[in-house]
Design an enzyme around this catalytic site. Structure first.
Site, PDB file in Angstrom:
ATOM      1  N   GLY A  92      -4.567  -4.342  -3.692  1.00  0.00           N
ATOM      2  CA  GLY A  92      -5.567  -3.313  -3.970  1.00  0.00           C
ATOM      3  C   GLY A  92      -4.811  -2.050  -4.337  1.00  0.00           C
ATOM      4  O   GLY A  92      -4.174  -1.453  -3.472  1.00  0.00           O
ATOM      5  N   HIS A  93      -4.830  -1.676  -5.608  1.00  0.00           N
ATOM      6  CA  HIS A  93      -4.033  -0.547  -6.095  1.00  0.00           C
ATOM      7  C   HIS A  93      -4.972   0.591  -6.488  1.00  0.00           C
ATOM      8  O   HIS A  93      -5.747   0.462  -7.429  1.00  0.00           O
ATOM      9  CB  HIS A  93      -3.167  -0.978  -7.280  1.00  0.00           C
ATOM     10  CG  HIS A  93      -2.134  -2.008  -6.906  1.00  0.00           C
ATOM     11  ND1 HIS A  93      -1.238  -2.534  -7.796  1.00  0.00           N
ATOM     12  CD2 HIS A  93      -1.847  -2.576  -5.705  1.00  0.00           C
ATOM     13  CE1 HIS A  93      -0.442  -3.400  -7.165  1.00  0.00           C
ATOM     14  NE2 HIS A  93      -0.804  -3.449  -5.893  1.00  0.00           N
ATOM     15  N   THR A 150       2.947 -12.705   2.929  1.00  0.00           N
ATOM     16  CA  THR A 150       2.043 -13.266   1.930  1.00  0.00           C
ATOM     17  C   THR A 150       2.764 -14.405   1.219  1.00  0.00           C
ATOM     18  O   THR A 150       3.928 -14.688   1.517  1.00  0.00           O
ATOM     19  CB  THR A 150       1.542 -12.159   0.981  1.00  0.00           C
ATOM     20  OG1 THR A 150       0.526 -12.688   0.132  1.00  0.00           O
ATOM     21  CG2 THR A 150       2.667 -11.576   0.145  1.00  0.00           C
ATOM     22  N   LYS A 192       1.793   2.126  -5.096  1.00  0.00           N
ATOM     23  CA  LYS A 192       2.313   1.570  -6.364  1.00  0.00           C
ATOM     24  C   LYS A 192       1.363   1.861  -7.524  1.00  0.00           C
ATOM     25  O   LYS A 192       1.791   2.240  -8.610  1.00  0.00           O
ATOM     26  CB  LYS A 192       2.507   0.045  -6.236  1.00  0.00           C
ATOM     27  CG  LYS A 192       3.525  -0.348  -5.172  1.00  0.00           C
ATOM     28  CD  LYS A 192       3.570  -1.852  -4.981  1.00  0.00           C
ATOM     29  CE  LYS A 192       2.315  -2.423  -4.378  1.00  0.00           C
ATOM     30  NZ  LYS A 192       2.037  -1.995  -2.988  1.00  0.00           N
ATOM     31  N   ASP A 235       0.808  -1.230   0.000  1.00  0.00           N
ATOM     32  CA  ASP A 235       0.000   0.000   0.000  1.00  0.00           C
ATOM     33  C   ASP A 235       0.836   1.273   0.000  1.00  0.00           C
ATOM     34  O   ASP A 235       0.428   2.306   0.533  1.00  0.00           O
ATOM     35  CB  ASP A 235      -0.966   0.018   1.208  1.00  0.00           C
ATOM     36  CG  ASP A 235      -1.841  -1.211   1.249  1.00  0.00           C
ATOM     37  OD1 ASP A 235      -2.158  -1.741   0.167  1.00  0.00           O
ATOM     38  OD2 ASP A 235      -2.199  -1.656   2.354  1.00  0.00           O
ATOM     39  N   GLN A 281       2.040  -5.877  -3.203  1.00  0.00           N
ATOM     40  CA  GLN A 281       2.506  -5.958  -1.815  1.00  0.00           C
ATOM     41  C   GLN A 281       3.817  -5.180  -1.623  1.00  0.00           C
ATOM     42  O   GLN A 281       4.100  -4.259  -2.382  1.00  0.00           O
ATOM     43  CB  GLN A 281       2.695  -7.424  -1.400  1.00  0.00           C
ATOM     44  CG  GLN A 281       1.400  -8.139  -1.116  1.00  0.00           C
ATOM     45  CD  GLN A 281       1.003  -9.113  -2.192  1.00  0.00           C
ATOM     46  OE1 GLN A 281       1.808  -9.874  -2.672  1.00  0.00           O
ATOM     47  NE2 GLN A 281      -0.259  -9.093  -2.567  1.00  0.00           N
TER      48      GLN A 281
HETATM   49  P1  GDP Z   1      -0.811   0.352  -3.477  1.00  0.00           P
HETATM   50  O1  GDP Z   1      -1.419  -0.919  -3.024  1.00  0.00           O
HETATM   51  O2  GDP Z   1       0.668   0.408  -3.270  1.00  0.00           O
HETATM   52  O3  GDP Z   1      -1.179   0.716  -4.891  1.00  0.00           O
HETATM   53  O4  GDP Z   1      -1.427   1.499  -2.543  1.00  0.00           O
HETATM   54  P2  GDP Z   1      -2.969   1.638  -2.075  1.00  0.00           P
HETATM   55  O5  GDP Z   1      -3.748   2.128  -3.219  1.00  0.00           O
HETATM   56  O6  GDP Z   1      -3.425   0.404  -1.389  1.00  0.00           O
HETATM   57  O7  GDP Z   1      -2.830   2.743  -0.959  1.00  0.00           O
HETATM   58  C1  GDP Z   1      -2.296   4.008  -1.223  1.00  0.00           C
HETATM   59  C2  GDP Z   1      -3.343   5.051  -0.828  1.00  0.00           C
HETATM   60  O8  GDP Z   1      -2.728   6.332  -0.788  1.00  0.00           O
HETATM   61  C3  GDP Z   1      -4.478   5.202  -1.827  1.00  0.00           C
HETATM   62  O9  GDP Z   1      -5.639   5.583  -1.130  1.00  0.00           O
HETATM   63  C4  GDP Z   1      -4.008   6.331  -2.742  1.00  0.00           C
HETATM   64  O10 GDP Z   1      -5.077   7.015  -3.365  1.00  0.00           O
HETATM   65  C5  GDP Z   1      -3.325   7.211  -1.731  1.00  0.00           C
HETATM   66  N1  GDP Z   1      -2.208   8.011  -2.219  1.00  0.00           N
HETATM   67  C6  GDP Z   1      -1.211   7.689  -3.093  1.00  0.00           C
HETATM   68  N2  GDP Z   1      -0.280   8.664  -3.155  1.00  0.00           N
HETATM   69  C7  GDP Z   1      -0.697   9.629  -2.289  1.00  0.00           C
HETATM   70  C8  GDP Z   1      -0.142  10.867  -1.852  1.00  0.00           C
HETATM   71  O11 GDP Z   1       0.936  11.279  -2.260  1.00  0.00           O
HETATM   72  N3  GDP Z   1      -0.845  11.559  -0.905  1.00  0.00           N
HETATM   73  C9  GDP Z   1      -2.043  11.116  -0.399  1.00  0.00           C
HETATM   74  N4  GDP Z   1      -2.644  11.843   0.517  1.00  0.00           N
HETATM   75  N5  GDP Z   1      -2.581   9.959  -0.787  1.00  0.00           N
HETATM   76  C10 GDP Z   1      -1.909   9.230  -1.697  1.00  0.00           C
HETATM   77  P1  IMO Z   2      -0.917  -4.190  -2.239  1.00  0.00           P
HETATM   78  O1  IMO Z   2      -0.462  -4.744  -3.573  1.00  0.00           O
HETATM   79  C1  IMO Z   2      -1.062  -4.641   2.077  1.00  0.00           C
HETATM   80  C2  IMO Z   2      -1.065  -8.683   3.690  1.00  0.00           C
HETATM   81  C3  IMO Z   2      -2.327  -9.051   4.431  1.00  0.00           C
HETATM   82  C4  IMO Z   2      -1.725  -9.962   5.486  1.00  0.00           C
HETATM   83  C5  IMO Z   2      -0.651 -10.725   4.700  1.00  0.00           C
HETATM   84  C6  IMO Z   2      -1.092 -12.080   4.168  1.00  0.00           C
HETATM   85  O2  IMO Z   2      -2.204  -3.484  -2.271  1.00  0.00           O
HETATM   86  O3  IMO Z   2       0.191  -3.435  -1.588  1.00  0.00           O
HETATM   87  P2  IMO Z   2      -2.701 -12.772   2.164  1.00  0.00           P
HETATM   88  O4  IMO Z   2      -4.158 -12.528   1.951  1.00  0.00           O
HETATM   89  O5  IMO Z   2      -1.842 -12.238   1.085  1.00  0.00           O
HETATM   90  O6  IMO Z   2      -2.395 -14.201   2.479  1.00  0.00           O
HETATM   91  O7  IMO Z   2      -2.342 -11.959   3.527  1.00  0.00           O
HETATM   92  O8  IMO Z   2      -0.316  -9.892   3.603  1.00  0.00           O
HETATM   93  N1  IMO Z   2      -1.258  -8.196   2.302  1.00  0.00           N
HETATM   94  C7  IMO Z   2      -1.217  -6.904   1.964  1.00  0.00           C
HETATM   95  N2  IMO Z   2      -1.077  -5.802   2.739  1.00  0.00           N
HETATM   96  N3  IMO Z   2      -1.141  -4.517   0.740  1.00  0.00           N
HETATM   97  C8  IMO Z   2      -1.242  -5.612  -0.046  1.00  0.00           C
HETATM   98  O9  IMO Z   2      -1.194  -5.536  -1.395  1.00  0.00           O
HETATM   99  C9  IMO Z   2      -1.326  -6.870   0.567  1.00  0.00           C
HETATM  100  N4  IMO Z   2      -1.462  -8.130   0.106  1.00  0.00           N
HETATM  101  C10 IMO Z   2      -1.403  -8.932   1.174  1.00  0.00           C
HETATM  102  O10 IMO Z   2      -2.951  -7.938   5.001  1.00  0.00           O
HETATM  103  O11 IMO Z   2      -1.067  -9.208   6.474  1.00  0.00           O
HETATM  104 MG    MG Z   3      -2.879  -1.614  -1.733  1.00  0.00          MG
END
Ligand code: GDP
Ligand code: IMO
Ligand code: MG
Length: 432
Positions: A40-41, A239, A16, A13, A224
């Protein structure tokens, strides 16, 4: 033209999806190479907010080709749902999204086993996303998996399922006390998935090979983060992706050679978060932790499960380690704007452990759980950075914070993100 891998450097998270969406402007092909719909991206653009679980974050540009490589596990219902959602919101998908015929399929017993396993572990639960991803990768390595190519052949799928369904039913019933699945229903459902996915299925490795031969720019989107990696991460709270989401897994998960990778961009948040259980030395259980979670746009709640993310200061010990094992060329630092309000910031530069000090990440989870962070304090900037687009326009203390992170990690920052939207970025040095 380069092949660039974008990897998460913390516990996932890091942003990416947001970074890939930005860089994809200048790429020709964008691909996912590992993990599953545990990812979840988030991408925020003129069409709204999207949370992508399987489709690569390049999909919003109508001229880009998007691939899901052989290293990804596919839940067909989730992928078809995601395609439908994108199309209903005006994003074209057909003819430019392709799925590897060698990718593994998430089967109906996987979520049942994942959830039942977590229950059995009780207090020691991993805190998985409950999507069945761990059991699906377990089946892959134990040679009890189904691949996308198998879904396209009704007869041979029936043969495979005639072994797998009774085998999995025995596990479900005898080990977990869960109701068995009916072979004919599983067969009918997965043949139907096969025919609906057929237009997307191909040998994606060939498509990447052709793109590279043309000199196209290729973006490989990790899932991840390194601290969740099966080998390198905070085992057993990790994971299960095989191949790994580390940069080293990108070649295997796409079916290309490792010599093809030119650039590894490590994405890091300007602080740390984690969803799920397991040690996190810099976690803050106080109001500063709450501020990191709730402050700024897009509060810290899981994009897949909606769980609140655990928040804490930037852990440079862990970050230096993950930059090294990924062979990071440069970093992208995200969510810098979330720190705007804070009067003082901290960076963890070492751990106090069992009466001594260390600046390496302990392999033992128990040791990491005992590790106490040693912090360096830096003054905050207490100014809004969300509208800044050039590094020199950032407040001086914000520049000093970024420079200090680069020093402690030993990697240069090429990109900063100060908001969730595409244009809320500060390029420092070129990536593409
Ligand atoms: P990912 O899994 O690495 O793609 O990241 P996620 O989407 O799960 O979580 C990143 C969160 O931060 C999302 O809600 C994005 O919309 C938000 N986000 C990304 N870059 C920024 C930033 O520079 N500032 C803020 N406030 N939010 C951001
Ligand atoms: P993105 O790509 C954050 C975490 C789960 C748990 C562990 C194992 O959005 O960064 P799983 O269901 O994979 O067996 O769970 O890994 N986890 C993540 N945490 N971002 C993710 O993906 C994750 N994918 C798995 O929360 O701790
Ligand atoms: Mg994510």
């Amino acid at each position: 033209m380069p092949v660039i891998v974008v990897v998460g450097g913390q516990w996932g998270d890091e942003g990416k999806g947001r970074v890939v969406d930005l860089l994809a402007q200048k790429a020709h092909l964008v691909a996912r190479y590992s993990a599953a719909n545990n990812a979840g991206h988030t991408v925020v653009n003129e069409l709204g907010e999207f949370k992508l679980h399987l489709v690569p974050a390049g999909i919003f540009y109508p001229d880009k080709v998007c691939l899901i490589g052989n290293g990804v596990v596919i839940d067909p219902a989730v992928l078809l749902g995601e395609i439908e959602d994108l199309e209903s919101r005006g994003v074209s998908v057909r003819g430019r999204l392709f799925l590897s015929d060698r990718a593994q399929v998430l089967m109906p017993w996987h979520p049942l086993i994942d959830q039942a396993d977590e229950e059995l572990r009780g207090k020691g639960a991993i805190g998985t996303t409950g999507r069945g991803v761990g059991p699906a990768f377990t089946d892959k390595v134990s040679r009890a998996g189904v691949r996308i190519a198998d879904l396209l052949d009704k007869e041979s799928l029936l043969q495979q399922l005639s072994f797998l369904v009774p085998y999995k039913n025995a596990v479900l019933e005898k080990l977990y006390g869960v109701k068995p699945l009916a072979l004919d229903r599983v067969h009918a459902e997965y043949t139907d998935f096969g025919s609906r996915l057929a237009p997307f299925v191909t040998d994606t490795a060939e498509l990447v090979e052709e793109a590279m031969a043309r000199g196209d720019t290729v973006l490989l989107e990790g899932a991840q983060g390194a601290l969740l990696d099966l080998d390198a991460g905070t085992y057993e709270y990790v994971t299960s992706s095989v191949p790994s989401s580390l940069a080293g897994g990108a070649a295997i998960g796409m079916g290309i050679g490792p010599t093809k990778i030119d650039f590894v961009l490590g994405v890091y948040k300007a602080y740390n978060t984690r969803v799920g259980n397991g040690p996190m030395p810099t976690e803050l259980l106080d109001e500063t932790g709450d501020l990191l979670r709730e402050g700024g746009p897009r509060p810290e709640y899981g994009a897949t499960t909606g769980r609140p993310r655990r928040c804490g200061w930037f852990d440079a010990v862990a970050a230096r380690y993950t930059a090294r094992i990924n062979g990071v060329t440069a970093i992208a630092l995200t969510r810098l704007d979330v720190l705007d309000q804070l009067p003082t910031l901290k960076i963890c530069t070492a751990y106090r452990l069992d009466g001594g000090m260390t600046d390496s990440l302990p392999a033992s989870g128990a040791a990491l759980a005992r590790a106490k962070p040693v912090y360096e304090e830096l003054p905050g900037w207490q100014k809004d950075t969300s509208g800044v687009r050039r590094f020199q326009d950032l407040p001086e203390n914000a520049r000093a914070y970024v420079r200090r992170i680069e020093e402690t990690m030993g990697a240069p920052a090429h990109l900063l993100s100060v908001g969730p939207e595409r244009e809320q970025a500060i390029p420092i040095k070129p990536i593409l």
